[in-house]
Design a protein around this motif. Sequence first.
Motif, PDB file in Angstrom:
ATOM      1  N   MET A 262       0.826  -1.194   0.000  1.00  0.00           N
ATOM      2  CA  MET A 262       0.000   0.000   0.000  1.00  0.00           C
ATOM      3  C   MET A 262       0.867   1.253   0.000  1.00  0.00           C
ATOM      4  O   MET A 262       2.022   1.228   0.430  1.00  0.00           O
ATOM      5  CB  MET A 262      -0.909   0.017   1.234  1.00  0.00           C
ATOM      6  CG  MET A 262      -1.977  -1.052   1.237  1.00  0.00           C
ATOM      7  SD  MET A 262      -3.184  -0.814  -0.087  1.00  0.00           S
ATOM      8  CE  MET A 262      -4.057   0.640   0.493  1.00  0.00           C
ATOM      9  N   ARG A 263       0.287   2.343  -0.462  1.00  0.00           N
ATOM     10  CA  ARG A 263       0.955   3.645  -0.420  1.00  0.00           C
ATOM     11  C   ARG A 263       0.112   4.615   0.398  1.00  0.00           C
ATOM     12  O   ARG A 263      -1.124   4.531   0.390  1.00  0.00           O
ATOM     13  CB  ARG A 263       1.138   4.200  -1.837  1.00  0.00           C
ATOM     14  CG  ARG A 263       2.057   3.369  -2.723  1.00  0.00           C
ATOM     15  CD  ARG A 263       2.201   4.026  -4.082  1.00  0.00           C
ATOM     16  NE  ARG A 263       0.895   4.135  -4.750  1.00  0.00           N
ATOM     17  CZ  ARG A 263       0.661   4.940  -5.767  1.00  0.00           C
ATOM     18  NH1 ARG A 263       1.620   5.742  -6.225  1.00  0.00           N
ATOM     19  NH2 ARG A 263      -0.539   4.984  -6.333  1.00  0.00           N
ATOM     20  N   GLU A 266      -3.685   6.205  -0.446  1.00  0.00           N
ATOM     21  CA  GLU A 266      -4.572   5.349  -1.241  1.00  0.00           C
ATOM     22  C   GLU A 266      -5.964   5.270  -0.597  1.00  0.00           C
ATOM     23  O   GLU A 266      -6.123   5.312   0.631  1.00  0.00           O
ATOM     24  CB  GLU A 266      -3.997   3.941  -1.382  1.00  0.00           C
ATOM     25  CG  GLU A 266      -2.905   3.819  -2.427  1.00  0.00           C
ATOM     26  CD  GLU A 266      -2.695   2.378  -2.848  1.00  0.00           C
ATOM     27  OE1 GLU A 266      -3.668   1.746  -3.325  1.00  0.00           O
ATOM     28  OE2 GLU A 266      -1.567   1.879  -2.689  1.00  0.00           O
ATOM     29  N   THR A 267      -6.967   5.128  -1.437  1.00  0.00           N
ATOM     30  CA  THR A 267      -8.345   4.964  -0.979  1.00  0.00           C
ATOM     31  C   THR A 267      -8.555   3.547  -0.461  1.00  0.00           C
ATOM     32  O   THR A 267      -8.105   2.582  -1.079  1.00  0.00           O
ATOM     33  CB  THR A 267      -9.323   5.240  -2.129  1.00  0.00           C
ATOM     34  OG1 THR A 267      -9.136   6.574  -2.582  1.00  0.00           O
ATOM     35  CG2 THR A 267     -10.764   5.059  -1.678  1.00  0.00           C
ATOM     36  N   ASN A 289      -8.921   6.846   3.665  1.00  0.00           N
ATOM     37  CA  ASN A 289      -7.605   6.778   3.040  1.00  0.00           C
ATOM     38  C   ASN A 289      -6.591   6.192   4.001  1.00  0.00           C
ATOM     39  O   ASN A 289      -6.789   6.199   5.225  1.00  0.00           O
ATOM     40  CB  ASN A 289      -7.132   8.170   2.612  1.00  0.00           C
ATOM     41  CG  ASN A 289      -8.049   8.823   1.605  1.00  0.00           C
ATOM     42  OD1 ASN A 289      -8.960   9.549   1.979  1.00  0.00           O
ATOM     43  ND2 ASN A 289      -7.823   8.552   0.338  1.00  0.00           N
ATOM     44  N   ASP A 320      -8.804  -2.378  -0.862  1.00  0.00           N
ATOM     45  CA  ASP A 320      -8.423  -1.281  -1.743  1.00  0.00           C
ATOM     46  C   ASP A 320      -9.589  -0.975  -2.689  1.00  0.00           C
ATOM     47  O   ASP A 320     -10.691  -1.520  -2.539  1.00  0.00           O
ATOM     48  CB  ASP A 320      -7.128  -1.600  -2.501  1.00  0.00           C
ATOM     49  CG  ASP A 320      -7.278  -2.776  -3.478  1.00  0.00           C
ATOM     50  OD1 ASP A 320      -8.421  -3.243  -3.724  1.00  0.00           O
ATOM     51  OD2 ASP A 320      -6.248  -3.224  -4.026  1.00  0.00           O
ATOM     52  N   ASN A 321      -9.365  -0.117  -3.676  1.00  0.00           N
ATOM     53  CA  ASN A 321     -10.466   0.306  -4.539  1.00  0.00           C
ATOM     54  C   ASN A 321     -10.892  -0.739  -5.560  1.00  0.00           C
ATOM     55  O   ASN A 321     -11.807  -0.501  -6.346  1.00  0.00           O
ATOM     56  CB  ASN A 321     -10.144   1.631  -5.239  1.00  0.00           C
ATOM     57  CG  ASN A 321      -8.936   1.526  -6.153  1.00  0.00           C
ATOM     58  OD1 ASN A 321      -8.357   0.443  -6.326  1.00  0.00           O
ATOM     59  ND2 ASN A 321      -8.546   2.643  -6.736  1.00  0.00           N
ATOM     60  N   GLU A 374      -3.357  -6.735  -9.556  1.00  0.00           N
ATOM     61  CA  GLU A 374      -4.111  -5.501  -9.707  1.00  0.00           C
ATOM     62  C   GLU A 374      -5.283  -5.683 -10.677  1.00  0.00           C
ATOM     63  O   GLU A 374      -5.133  -6.270 -11.755  1.00  0.00           O
ATOM     64  CB  GLU A 374      -3.193  -4.390 -10.213  1.00  0.00           C
ATOM     65  CG  GLU A 374      -3.857  -3.029 -10.287  1.00  0.00           C
ATOM     66  CD  GLU A 374      -2.871  -1.944 -10.658  1.00  0.00           C
ATOM     67  OE1 GLU A 374      -3.307  -0.797 -10.791  1.00  0.00           O
ATOM     68  OE2 GLU A 374      -1.675  -2.248 -10.816  1.00  0.00           O
TER      69      GLU A 374
END
Length: 398
Positions: A262-263, A266-267, A289, A320-321, A374
């Motif tokens: 993760m960064r 990120e949402t 976030n 994540d999204n 991804e």
Amino acid sequence: MPAAAELVKLHDFDVAGWEAAVYGDTETGRFDNCMATGRYEGGVDFHVIVFRDYRWALGFSSTRWNLRRGEIRLGYRFDEGQWFSTEAYMESLGGLVLWDMASDPAQVALFRRSRVMDISIAQRSYSFKLTGTARLVSTLSQCVKIVTDAEKGKVAEKPAAPAPVKPRTKTAAKAKPSAANGKAESEPRSSSGTGFIVSKSGHILTNQHVVQGCTSISVSRTGDIARPVELLRTDITNDLAVLKMEATAADDEIARFRTRSMRAGETIAAYGFPLAGTLSASGNIVSGNVTSLAGLSDDVRLLQISAPVQPGNSGGPLMDNSGAVVGIVNGKLNDLAAIEASGSLPQNVNFSIKANVGLNFLDAHSIPYETVNETAALDLPAIADKARKFTVFIACRR
């Protein structure tokens, strides 16, 4: 109801627009209650009180009332519905009318889901908007837990009485519970949390604290009947546990873990079953976030997130999204500790165990799981639809 002891304010904070505080006995220093006060037009204050034994009550006070101490009839209704009448208690020296509402579960349920409450007292009627009450009751209950846990950690000495602090209102220092119900204490205790299915064989990942001390555990998905599960493995250090149900899961009923790190920024979305019995039984999704890639004291096992979480969210999937799992929701910042340290109530400072920590735990015990590369981004309703299929409500009986 017995006469109230003189209480002083030990800490104060704000929650959902209400003024809240911790009160203790002036003579012994013993914690008594956590109480929030809403100030309304018309000169009447509205109080929500949770006592150290987790019973709670509603209170109403006004300097304009000239009522005698003792039992009093209180009329009330919710959302302009049917009027009810109940016995309340008029405290001396401050005009606090206290209603031990916890003795009537049906009215508790009405209070939690209603938007407006009307009362009739002293031949006058008053109306109150119930703004933020679900969050309020949860926060006050958490307040009681934090303070009582801190008391248990002290040495067995009589605590020094705190320096007297004048409360914001005289009535705020007068709240006192009625005698505890011995029958309720003898009944088995229960709690709940969230988990998610990680294999077709029916393995479920959750937090260790969700299932700690359970004599029996059951899980259910939205619309399904509850089924018993077995506790297979726990990891106290990382607060993880894996359960096993005697049923297979379909391909779309399995959570898949993201392999990429993760960064910050990120949402993310968290799905679970917070505040069981108060919020929707069909599950609850919130978004936010990643605000930091480490937790308190730079704990690299955790993510800090802005998505709001409540009691009952623990053990649920953080996604994540694309709907891939990137963590296991773990908890929130200790509000009262933060208040004492900084003087302010933190907002949306919550934490999740990173997915790789969960995967290491599963690997160590040869628990199968699946990962995903991804994929395309989804909107929040689509993520909720996806999560609903693999997320379970966990019921613990102690």
